[in-house]
Design a protein around this motif. Sequence first.
Motif, PDB file in Angstrom:
ATOM      1  N   LEU A 367       0.934  -1.280   0.018  1.00 44.14           N
ATOM      2  CA  LEU A 367      -0.176  -0.033   0.068  1.00 44.14           C
ATOM      3  C   LEU A 367       0.869   1.341   0.033  1.00 44.14           C
ATOM      4  N   ASP A 368       2.201   0.958   0.242  1.00 40.93           N
ATOM      5  CA  ASP A 368       2.837   2.106   0.072  1.00 40.93           C
ATOM      6  C   ASP A 368       2.778   3.332  -0.955  1.00 40.93           C
ATOM      7  N   THR A 369       2.841   2.637  -2.156  1.00 38.77           N
ATOM      8  CA  THR A 369       3.058   3.110  -3.364  1.00 38.77           C
ATOM      9  C   THR A 369       1.574   3.917  -3.507  1.00 38.77           C
ATOM     10  N   LYS A 372       1.849   6.912  -1.457  1.00 41.51           N
ATOM     11  CA  LYS A 372       2.730   8.035  -2.138  1.00 41.51           C
ATOM     12  C   LYS A 372       2.344   8.644  -3.163  1.00 41.51           C
ATOM     13  N   ASP A 373       1.448   8.100  -3.779  1.00 43.31           N
ATOM     14  CA  ASP A 373       0.672   8.532  -5.023  1.00 43.31           C
ATOM     15  C   ASP A 373      -0.197   9.737  -4.694  1.00 43.31           C
ATOM     16  N   LYS A 374      -1.111   9.588  -3.490  1.00 46.34           N
ATOM     17  CA  LYS A 374      -1.708  10.615  -2.770  1.00 46.34           C
ATOM     18  C   LYS A 374      -0.965  11.481  -2.122  1.00 46.34           C
ATOM     19  N   GLY A 375       0.228  11.398  -1.972  1.00 49.64           N
ATOM     20  CA  GLY A 375       1.152  12.533  -1.176  1.00 49.64           C
ATOM     21  C   GLY A 375       0.774  12.428   0.327  1.00 49.64           C
ATOM     22  N   ILE A 376       0.559  11.312   0.907  1.00 45.66           N
ATOM     23  CA  ILE A 376       0.123  11.173   2.328  1.00 45.66           C
ATOM     24  C   ILE A 376       1.319  10.191   2.875  1.00 45.66           C
ATOM     25  N   LYS A 377       1.539  10.352   4.183  1.00 44.29           N
ATOM     26  CA  LYS A 377       2.784   9.297   4.758  1.00 44.29           C
ATOM     27  C   LYS A 377       1.858   7.984   5.210  1.00 44.29           C
ATOM     28  N   LEU A 378       2.616   6.931   4.934  1.00 43.21           N
ATOM     29  CA  LEU A 378       2.145   5.700   5.702  1.00 43.21           C
ATOM     30  C   LEU A 378       3.131   5.185   6.563  1.00 43.21           C
ATOM     31  N   LEU A 379       2.836   5.225   7.820  1.00 40.80           N
ATOM     32  CA  LEU A 379       3.787   4.930   8.886  1.00 40.80           C
ATOM     33  C   LEU A 379       3.611   3.651   9.593  1.00 40.80           C
ATOM     34  N   CYS A 380       4.201   2.781  10.114  1.00 40.88           N
ATOM     35  CA  CYS A 380       4.022   1.552  10.923  1.00 40.88           C
ATOM     36  C   CYS A 380       5.090   1.458  12.129  1.00 40.88           C
ATOM     37  N   PHE A 402      -5.253  -4.930   5.235  1.00 41.91           N
ATOM     38  CA  PHE A 402      -5.239  -4.408   3.881  1.00 41.91           C
ATOM     39  C   PHE A 402      -6.554  -3.427   3.741  1.00 41.91           C
ATOM     40  N   ASN A 403      -7.626  -4.002   4.054  1.00 39.47           N
ATOM     41  CA  ASN A 403      -8.950  -3.399   4.080  1.00 39.47           C
ATOM     42  C   ASN A 403      -9.074  -1.920   4.907  1.00 39.47           C
ATOM     43  N   LEU A 404      -8.446  -2.203   6.042  1.00 41.76           N
ATOM     44  CA  LEU A 404      -8.391  -1.075   7.006  1.00 41.76           C
ATOM     45  C   LEU A 404      -7.456   0.004   6.815  1.00 41.76           C
ATOM     46  N   ILE A 405      -6.282  -0.257   6.323  1.00 45.96           N
ATOM     47  CA  ILE A 405      -5.311   0.917   5.755  1.00 45.96           C
ATOM     48  C   ILE A 405      -5.667   0.978   4.429  1.00 45.96           C
ATOM     49  N   GLY A 406      -6.020   0.510   3.606  1.00 45.38           N
ATOM     50  CA  GLY A 406      -6.485   0.705   2.220  1.00 45.38           C
ATOM     51  C   GLY A 406      -7.617   1.911   2.302  1.00 45.38           C
ATOM     52  N   ASN A 407      -8.640   1.624   3.041  1.00 44.99           N
ATOM     53  CA  ASN A 407      -9.633   2.506   3.432  1.00 44.99           C
ATOM     54  C   ASN A 407      -9.379   3.729   4.044  1.00 44.99           C
ATOM     55  N   ALA A 408      -8.193   3.783   4.921  1.00 43.13           N
ATOM     56  CA  ALA A 408      -7.727   5.049   5.423  1.00 43.13           C
ATOM     57  C   ALA A 408      -7.339   5.792   4.424  1.00 43.13           C
ATOM     58  N   ILE A 409      -6.181   5.270   3.695  1.00 39.40           N
ATOM     59  CA  ILE A 409      -5.696   5.982   2.377  1.00 39.40           C
ATOM     60  C   ILE A 409      -6.711   6.497   1.521  1.00 39.40           C
TER      61      ILE A 409
END
Length: 783
Positions: A367-369, A372-380, A402-409
Amino acid sequence: MAVALKILIMDDDKIDSITISRSISQSGIVAEVDSVFSAKEGIIKIESLKYDLIFLDYMMPDTDGISFLKKIRDRGIETPVIFVTSQGDEKIASQAILSGASDYIPKTLLTPDGVSQSIRNAMKMHDSLKQRKITELALKVNSTRLLEAQKLAKIGSWEFNLSNDEMFFSDEFYTIFEVDCEQLLSVDFIKTCITDEKELVRFEKNLYDVKTTRAEVQFYHAITTKKGNIKYMNQFIKCLIDEKDKPCKILGTIQDITEQKRTESELIKAKELAEQAVIIKEQFLTNMSHEIRTPMNGIIGFARILECTSLDNDQKQSVEAIKKAGQNLMYIINDILDFSKIEANKMTLEEVRFSLSKTVHSVIELLDTTAKDKGIKLLCQISPDVCDNLIGDPTKLSQILFNLIGNAIKFTEKGFVELIVKEVKNTDTDCYFKFSVTDSGIGIPKDKIDSIFESFNQASNETTRKYGGTGLGLTITRKLVELQGGKINVESFIAKGSEFSFSLKYAKAKESEGRNDDHIGEKISADFLKDINILLVEDNELNQLLAIKIFRKWNKEIDVADNGKIAIDKIENNSYDIILMDIQMPEMDGIELTNHIRNNMGEKSTIPIIALTAHATVGEEAKCLENGMDDYLSKPYDFDILLNKLYQNLNRRVEKSIPLKEVKKDLKSVENLVNFEYLRDLADGDTEFMKTMISLFLKNTPQSLDLIMNACHSDDIQVLKDEVHKLKSSLSLLGIVKASRVVDVIEKEIEDSPLSQKRKDEVTHLNQICNSAMLELQEVHAF
């Protein structure tokens, strides 16, 4: 003699109407077909004539298809409806099914086979629903009958005088036992009607007990009436005492509960029918998955092949868009299948050893790509002291994250999305973890938090329009968490963000089990295929071509059989090292062919067979392996995974096979604006039909373009939307792909920014392409 179906086609596009009518006539289905070109005409036809089936276009000049469908259903018209949609209108098709349509078919699949299959699906579904309504009505009638029976108290009574042995029986008693009211009866008469020996002994014992203990007794037994009918009774008996406190009478009431027993039997039958309906629904979803996955295999596969060729920036962008659209559709298909499994209680959990940190980081990498495409930070953040060697289901955990993080993005325009994993409890055998996904997104209103977990639901209609999706992701996520004994919690504030958290318990893996150094996904060279003879058994030409191209990319030619019978001839006359087997085929399907190979082909019966199927279910995989196949791969498949499967299965085989002759195919490419491939397939050699279609296009398109250009200049968005959508199917029929892509851009601009300059420029571009295509069509003579 077959009875002809009465079919009504409602489509304002004459090209589509003729296409459907012609496909019906060539499908082998006997039918009388009427056509109308507006909703007003359709209502008149439907109310004056009884139709067996209706083909309904989504966009009519005076209404849309879903509104029309609701209108006829409100009038009590239950005729099955097949919804006709343009390519890309799967969401509309889903809404149509939910609104009461029996099936849907894209305009790109209006072939005789496609139309025939859709008609059969619709009629079968309609018959099933009709039978269910009949059953429900019967149950309702029986339920009412039972209530009336209780209300009227169909109870007979009898009385036995202990002092003089006199008997009294009520009129209802005579009715229940079907005895003439004039006939004299005794207790012995009741005994003679109880035909079961054990029940008779119980009746006599109860008579004695109430007399000696003065207790009230209730019991159940069957009787055979004077007319030989078997009835079921519920009986109460008690003893009355006289003024001297001695037993004087025995009273009995006997209630006929035969109707209740009959109703119970019908309820059991109704339950069986309901279970069959669930099976039909599951089969429908499985078939739908197969029908969508088959073309998606080609779309995604060819996009990957194109990606590896020399492309300019525009072409790369287009290929990337195709891949992304295909992946999004696969997410939707997988959501629907998972939802179906959960509803049918068929979702199972694995118990395998896995690394928690590797599982989490693999989801973050995927999900990192996107982030990045949306210009937001994905932290873990994972606590450094967590237990990492666990037993559980890593696939389900990955799906939840994947569902929860993908939804958040998806719902975060700026800022961050963060996953935090903490170990909250540690015992000798188990570890308890808390997973939290926090974002700085749009937030959820408090009154909507509960509803976001409902099936096919999102926080608001605006959310659905802006962000899309099936509304199943969070439903599935919650079910997966609960299936593993956890519970999901939500905290959210509008315009500030949300936090989704859940806790799960996993067993600790024993150290003796060691570490699992997975080699799945390890890149291997295709050089091992050099001397390997491969047979592909596949009836779909698109999938055949894709497989040929994949193997040519690996410098390998393969042999192809269109169905099981052809495959048998090829296997008998050649030596193959491995077979790639489609499951759903005419003549002889993959399961039947595998059984034939394993049982009837001697030394060739051990050839490794890999199933390639669009049925992506656990049951389908088990079915393939149980029927003698060596491995399984669902479509659309990853090329590297296919290569790994080939390598693994070939290494398992001890014997070497004789090299096979290469198979070559001539592949023709069309570089003009018009591509007649789809029209040729549809026409099946009928040049007059092709001429008619082209003539209609040349006749109708100038008028459509005038309406589109005028609407564009006057900013009449509704007319523009309707006319562009109407033109879309004609462009697809004649293979004017360049124009179809422009239509997609225009429709997107109409939704996102209807008054933008880009929309106006693209309409001008569409006009230019269509005029060039019409010139090209006018010059065509050799088809």
